[in-house]
Write a protein that holds these residues in place. Sequence first.
Motif, PDB file in Angstrom:
ATOM      1  N   LEU A 153     -14.194  11.165  20.701  1.00  0.00           N
ATOM      2  CA  LEU A 153     -14.005  10.996  22.148  1.00  0.00           C
ATOM      3  C   LEU A 153     -15.345  10.836  22.864  1.00  0.00           C
ATOM      4  CD1 LEU A 153     -12.030  11.016  24.548  1.00  0.00           C
ATOM      5  CD2 LEU A 153     -12.313  13.497  24.651  1.00  0.00           C
ATOM      6  N   ILE A 154     -16.336  11.663  22.498  1.00  0.00           N
ATOM      7  CA  ILE A 154     -17.666  11.580  23.119  1.00  0.00           C
ATOM      8  C   ILE A 154     -18.319  10.239  22.813  1.00  0.00           C
ATOM      9  CG2 ILE A 154     -19.996  12.529  23.100  1.00  0.00           C
ATOM     10  CD1 ILE A 154     -18.723  15.283  22.556  1.00  0.00           C
ATOM     11  N   ALA A 155     -18.300   9.849  21.529  1.00  0.00           N
ATOM     12  CA  ALA A 155     -18.917   8.583  21.138  1.00  0.00           C
ATOM     13  C   ALA A 155     -18.215   7.405  21.807  1.00  0.00           C
ATOM     14  CB  ALA A 155     -18.871   8.425  19.613  1.00  0.00           C
ATOM     15  N   GLY A 156     -16.886   7.487  21.910  1.00  0.00           N
ATOM     16  CA  GLY A 156     -16.132   6.423  22.573  1.00  0.00           C
ATOM     17  C   GLY A 156     -16.455   6.323  24.051  1.00  0.00           C
ATOM     18  N   ALA A 157     -16.597   7.485  24.710  1.00  0.00           N
ATOM     19  CA  ALA A 157     -16.936   7.499  26.143  1.00  0.00           C
ATOM     20  C   ALA A 157     -18.322   6.906  26.375  1.00  0.00           C
ATOM     21  CB  ALA A 157     -16.867   8.921  26.680  1.00  0.00           C
ATOM     22  N   ILE A 158     -19.267   7.233  25.494  1.00  0.00           N
ATOM     23  CA  ILE A 158     -20.619   6.671  25.609  1.00  0.00           C
ATOM     24  C   ILE A 158     -20.575   5.152  25.437  1.00  0.00           C
ATOM     25  CG2 ILE A 158     -22.919   6.604  24.580  1.00  0.00           C
ATOM     26  CD1 ILE A 158     -22.498   9.523  23.747  1.00  0.00           C
ATOM     27  N   HIS A 159     -19.802   4.705  24.453  1.00  0.00           N
ATOM     28  CA  HIS A 159     -19.715   3.262  24.175  1.00  0.00           C
ATOM     29  C   HIS A 159     -19.084   2.512  25.349  1.00  0.00           C
ATOM     30  CE1 HIS A 159     -19.229  -0.461  21.936  1.00  0.00           C
ATOM     31  NE2 HIS A 159     -17.946  -0.465  22.274  1.00  0.00           N
ATOM     32  N   VAL A 160     -18.005   3.070  25.904  1.00  0.00           N
ATOM     33  CA  VAL A 160     -17.287   2.388  26.989  1.00  0.00           C
ATOM     34  C   VAL A 160     -18.141   2.305  28.244  1.00  0.00           C
ATOM     35  CG1 VAL A 160     -15.321   2.622  28.560  1.00  0.00           C
ATOM     36  CG2 VAL A 160     -14.996   2.948  26.115  1.00  0.00           C
TER      37      VAL A 160
END
Length: 263
Positions: A153-160
């Motif tokens: 979730l954290i990595a996805g939020a950073i990517h988005v």
Amino acid sequence: MTQSDLRQMLVRKLVVSYFTSWVIILWVSFPNIALGGGNWNAAGNYMSWVFIIALYAAPTIFLYGSLVSSLLEVAAAKLKVKGPGEVLVSGLLHVAFGFCYGFVLQSSFFSIMGGVAAILFFSCDRIIVRTILSLKIKTRLISFTAPVLLLILIAGAIHVTSPPMPPFTAKEAVQFATTGNGTTIDRFPKEEGQIKLKIGGYDVERETKIEETDRKETYNVVFTERWQKDEDNGQYQMIYEVSRGSMGAKGGSGEEPPYLQSK
């Protein structure tokens, strides 16, 4: 302690090590979270930090932490120490051994991290894991996957929230191709263009040229060296195919200039 008790304790210590490792990894990597306005590869940078932290933290907690905690628990059982006194003494010894890990490595940073990890390990062992192991299997599985899902979730939020990846330009291709030392490319211009020299009586022209290909963000970087001295003239050429992060020789022609062969 019976063999059954020892097995249960070892299983518990492994579970504690798992959750403690995740707490340390997510906590220490937290300052590297860049939401919005960061680099296009912020998610990749964050995951790299997570990997580096895990590389140090997880083996230490699983091996050193589990071993020390198990020995302390066995010693408390043999000495028949129980009640609040056992909790206090065991907690202090956990922290002390955590600090000692940094002394072994002669690092105050690892001493602090070892002490913090020991506190987390002890707290997790006394409260969280004993609770988790008493839950139903489905709830237990959710508890084990929660740290992984949180990381995703954290990595996805950073990517988005990161800006899109910029295009790989011809100028960057030339910079990538001419980076480094100790190769034939060193003598050519570091950007597209020509330089003229006088070497051993020869008029020398060295050129760096970029050519687009039919593939997106892939270029041919051509290095050409021409020379002339009276009737003696020639040309030497090297061609490299360059894309983002990769470079490969594509061909060439001619022989080394005579003023270089004689050296």
